[in-house]
Design a protein around this motif. Structure first.
Motif, mmCIF file in Angstrom:
data_model
loop_
_atom_site.group_PDB
_atom_site.id
_atom_site.type_symbol
_atom_site.label_atom_id
_atom_site.label_comp_id
_atom_site.label_asym_id
_atom_site.label_seq_id
_atom_site.Cartn_x
_atom_site.Cartn_y
_atom_site.Cartn_z
ATOM 1 N N THR A 102 -3.026 5.363 -6.447
ATOM 2 C CA THR A 102 -3.090 4.588 -5.211
ATOM 3 C C THR A 102 -3.855 3.294 -5.405
ATOM 4 O OG1 THR A 102 -2.975 6.605 -3.861
ATOM 5 C CG2 THR A 102 -3.843 4.634 -2.797
ATOM 6 N N THR A 103 -4.951 3.344 -6.181
ATOM 7 C CA THR A 103 -5.825 2.178 -6.320
ATOM 8 C C THR A 103 -5.471 1.268 -7.487
ATOM 9 O OG1 THR A 103 -7.389 3.579 -7.556
ATOM 10 C CG2 THR A 103 -7.772 3.293 -5.186
ATOM 11 N N THR A 104 -4.784 1.785 -8.503
ATOM 12 C CA THR A 104 -4.472 0.953 -9.676
ATOM 13 C C THR A 104 -2.985 0.930 -10.022
ATOM 14 O OG1 THR A 104 -4.744 2.721 -11.342
ATOM 15 C CG2 THR A 104 -6.737 1.535 -10.654
ATOM 16 N N GLY A 105 -2.167 1.629 -9.254
ATOM 17 C CA GLY A 105 -0.740 1.726 -9.572
ATOM 18 C C GLY A 105 -0.001 0.410 -9.501
ATOM 19 N N HIS A 106 -0.595 -0.593 -8.831
ATOM 20 C CA HIS A 106 0.082 -1.895 -8.763
ATOM 21 C C HIS A 106 0.087 -2.599 -10.115
ATOM 22 C CE1 HIS A 106 -4.179 -2.624 -7.837
ATOM 23 N NE2 HIS A 106 -4.021 -3.853 -8.304
ATOM 24 N N ALA A 107 -0.520 -1.977 -11.153
ATOM 25 C CA ALA A 107 -0.428 -2.538 -12.507
ATOM 26 C C ALA A 107 1.033 -2.686 -12.940
ATOM 27 C CB ALA A 107 -1.180 -1.655 -13.493
ATOM 28 N N GLN A 108 1.911 -1.806 -12.421
ATOM 29 C CA GLN A 108 3.324 -1.880 -12.792
ATOM 30 C C GLN A 108 4.044 -3.035 -12.096
ATOM 31 O OE1 GLN A 108 5.855 1.310 -11.108
ATOM 32 N NE2 GLN A 108 4.101 1.851 -9.835
ATOM 33 N N ASP A 109 3.444 -3.571 -11.035
ATOM 34 C CA ASP A 109 4.133 -4.585 -10.242
ATOM 35 C C ASP A 109 4.072 -5.984 -10.858
ATOM 36 O OD1 ASP A 109 4.793 -2.671 -8.340
ATOM 37 O OD2 ASP A 109 2.928 -2.973 -7.230
ATOM 38 N N PHE A 110 3.158 -6.220 -11.778
ATOM 39 C CA PHE A 110 3.083 -7.549 -12.393
ATOM 40 C C PHE A 110 4.361 -7.867 -13.175
ATOM 41 C CE2 PHE A 110 -1.414 -6.418 -11.878
ATOM 42 C CZ PHE A 110 -1.889 -7.550 -11.249
ATOM 43 N N ARG A 111 4.853 -6.898 -13.921
ATOM 44 C CA ARG A 111 6.048 -7.133 -14.741
ATOM 45 C C ARG A 111 7.303 -7.240 -13.877
ATOM 46 N NH1 ARG A 111 7.842 -1.104 -16.783
ATOM 47 N NH2 ARG A 111 7.552 -0.166 -14.747
ATOM 48 N N ASP A 112 7.265 -6.698 -12.647
ATOM 49 C CA ASP A 112 8.443 -6.663 -11.781
ATOM 50 C C ASP A 112 8.397 -7.704 -10.669
ATOM 51 O OD1 ASP A 112 9.416 -4.470 -13.209
ATOM 52 O OD2 ASP A 112 8.439 -3.021 -11.888
ATOM 53 N N ARG A 113 7.458 -8.644 -10.741
ATOM 54 C CA ARG A 113 7.212 -9.490 -9.575
ATOM 55 C C ARG A 113 8.398 -10.384 -9.216
ATOM 56 N NH1 ARG A 113 4.105 -11.300 -13.811
ATOM 57 N NH2 ARG A 113 4.185 -13.524 -14.361
ATOM 58 N N PHE A 114 9.189 -10.810 -10.194
ATOM 59 C CA PHE A 114 10.322 -11.675 -9.865
ATOM 60 C C PHE A 114 11.437 -10.880 -9.186
ATOM 61 C CE2 PHE A 114 8.338 -14.031 -13.446
ATOM 62 C CZ PHE A 114 7.980 -15.154 -12.725
ATOM 63 N N GLY A 115 11.685 -9.666 -9.660
ATOM 64 C CA GLY A 115 12.666 -8.812 -9.005
ATOM 65 C C GLY A 115 12.223 -8.412 -7.615
ATOM 66 N N PHE A 175 0.823 -1.212 0.000
ATOM 67 C CA PHE A 175 0.000 0.000 0.000
ATOM 68 C C PHE A 175 0.853 1.257 0.000
ATOM 69 C CE2 PHE A 175 -2.037 3.483 2.340
ATOM 70 C CZ PHE A 175 -3.120 3.728 1.488
ATOM 71 N N LEU A 176 1.895 1.274 0.833
ATOM 72 C CA LEU A 176 2.741 2.459 0.930
ATOM 73 C C LEU A 176 3.471 2.725 -0.391
ATOM 74 C CD1 LEU A 176 4.175 2.018 4.527
ATOM 75 C CD2 LEU A 176 2.395 3.611 3.748
ATOM 76 N N LYS A 177 3.820 1.673 -1.109
ATOM 77 C CA LYS A 177 4.461 1.841 -2.413
ATOM 78 C C LYS A 177 3.555 2.630 -3.350
ATOM 79 C CE LYS A 177 6.722 -0.814 -6.104
ATOM 80 N NZ LYS A 177 5.952 -0.364 -7.285
ATOM 81 N N SER A 178 2.293 2.231 -3.446
ATOM 82 C CA SER A 178 1.348 2.930 -4.326
ATOM 83 C C SER A 178 1.002 4.317 -3.787
ATOM 84 C CB SER A 178 0.070 2.095 -4.487
ATOM 85 O OG SER A 178 0.323 0.907 -5.192
ATOM 86 N N PHE A 179 0.841 4.413 -2.455
ATOM 87 C CA PHE A 179 0.460 5.696 -1.868
ATOM 88 C C PHE A 179 1.559 6.740 -2.040
ATOM 89 C CE2 PHE A 179 0.450 8.505 1.912
ATOM 90 C CZ PHE A 179 -0.710 9.216 1.618
ATOM 91 N N LEU A 180 2.800 6.358 -1.754
ATOM 92 C CA LEU A 180 3.909 7.298 -1.917
ATOM 93 C C LEU A 180 4.115 7.647 -3.391
ATOM 94 C CD1 LEU A 180 6.380 5.786 0.691
ATOM 95 C CD2 LEU A 180 5.207 7.991 0.862
ATOM 96 N N GLY A 181 3.904 6.664 -4.276
ATOM 97 C CA GLY A 181 3.967 6.961 -5.702
ATOM 98 C C GLY A 181 2.901 7.954 -6.111
ATOM 99 N N SER A 182 1.728 7.846 -5.499
ATOM 100 C CA SER A 182 0.650 8.786 -5.831
ATOM 101 C C SER A 182 0.991 10.206 -5.394
ATOM 102 C CB SER A 182 -0.657 8.337 -5.167
ATOM 103 O OG SER A 182 -0.664 8.592 -3.772
ATOM 104 N N ILE A 183 1.736 10.336 -4.296
ATOM 105 C CA ILE A 183 2.177 11.673 -3.873
ATOM 106 C C ILE A 183 3.080 12.282 -4.940
ATOM 107 C CG2 ILE A 183 3.560 12.941 -2.173
ATOM 108 C CD1 ILE A 183 2.536 11.045 -0.044
ATOM 109 N N GLY A 184 3.935 11.443 -5.527
ATOM 110 C CA GLY A 184 4.772 11.915 -6.622
ATOM 111 C C GLY A 184 3.946 12.430 -7.783
ATOM 112 N N TYR A 185 2.934 11.667 -8.184
ATOM 113 C CA TYR A 185 2.047 12.096 -9.276
ATOM 114 C C TYR A 185 1.376 13.426 -8.946
ATOM 115 C CZ TYR A 185 2.122 8.026 -12.378
ATOM 116 O OH TYR A 185 2.487 7.076 -13.288
#
Length: 251
Positions: free
Chosen positions: A144-157, A101-111
């Motif tokens: 905040t609610t949909t930003g985890h779309a980027q995490d699918f491609r990065d899941r192994f890392g 959650f904090l990953k998406s929330f802090l990213g949203s502050i950047g946006y």
């Protein structure tokens, strides 16, 4: 420019420089702290590839960050930059990006800060309008609610460094279908709120359905990268919609 309207070349260039300085500040520090992850999933990045040494990147980070603050002070945007810099420290140095959650929330502050600062500069220093405030707040909520779309491609890392993202902690079908559903809900709400022309609404809906269907249908990393591209086209279109409300209000 959607929120401020057409601007002159000087204001555009000043806003562009402000945005790039802030983007670079985050990207440099993010690639320093995420070096091990980048070596696994994004080995072509400058630090991971060895083109820039970590100490040199750290010095560059301090210089670009200082320039960002100075440029913000010149434009009366120190509060915006201060919020942004705190978010960077929390995201990178404090390691809060490891929590889903904090990953998406802090990213949203950047946006929010990107939109806030560039809109004010493009609009020659005028305070944000009510439409701008609403649109920027919605931008933050969207990420905040949909930003985890980027995490699918990065899941192994992410898994390799112990980061807990939604694609890693939820069942694949649940997290993918829920993302698609959230995008559908947001699409319907934003079309209702901003009332864009019919053709734009259809394009927005088509991008939503295409991205959502792709995330659901193919779970491979390469497919997730392409699905994320469609997601970004949907997100970009979402950010264009408030312009129709601004134009309608000024007509």
């Amino acid at each position: 420019m959607v929120l401020a309207g057409p601007t002159d070349l000087l204001s555009f260039l000043m806003g562009f420089v402000w945005l790039e300085l802030h983007l670079l500040t985050f990207e440099i520090k993010n690639q320093i702290t995420g070096l091990e992850e980048d070596r696994l999933s994004k080995p072509s990045r400058p630090i991971a590839a060895g083109r820039i040494a970590v100490p040199a990147a750290q010095r560059l980070y301090i210089c670009v960050g200082a320039l960002s603050l100075a440029w913000s002070a010149f434009h009366g945007l120190l509060v915006c930059s201060a919020v942004y810099m705190v978010a960077i420290v929390c995201y990178n140095e404090c390691g809060l990006s490891r929590h889903w959650f904090l990953k998406s929330f802090l990213g949203s502050i950047g946006y929010v800060c990107y939109c806030w600062g560039t809109t004010v500069i493009f609009d020659h220093g005028h305070p944000l309008s009510n439409i701008s405030i609403a649109a920027i707040a919605i931008s933050g909520l969207l990420h905040t609610t949909t930003g985890h779309a980027q995490d699918f491609r990065d899941r192994f890392g992410d898994a390799a460094i112990g980061r807990k993202t939604l694609p890693l902690i939820l069942p694949p079908c649940l997290v993918r279908w829920s993302l698609a559903l959230l995008m559908v809900v947001w699409t319907a709400f934003l079309v209702f709120l901003w009332a864009p022309p019919y053709g734009v609404s259809m394009l927005f809906a088509a991008l939503c359905l295409t991205s959502g269907a792709r995330f659901i249908r193919d779970h491979s990393v390469e497919a997730d990268r392409k699905s994320y591209c469609y997601y970004n086209m949907w997100l970009m279109t979402a950010h264009l919609l408030p312009g129709f409300a601004r134009i309608s209000l000024s007509a």
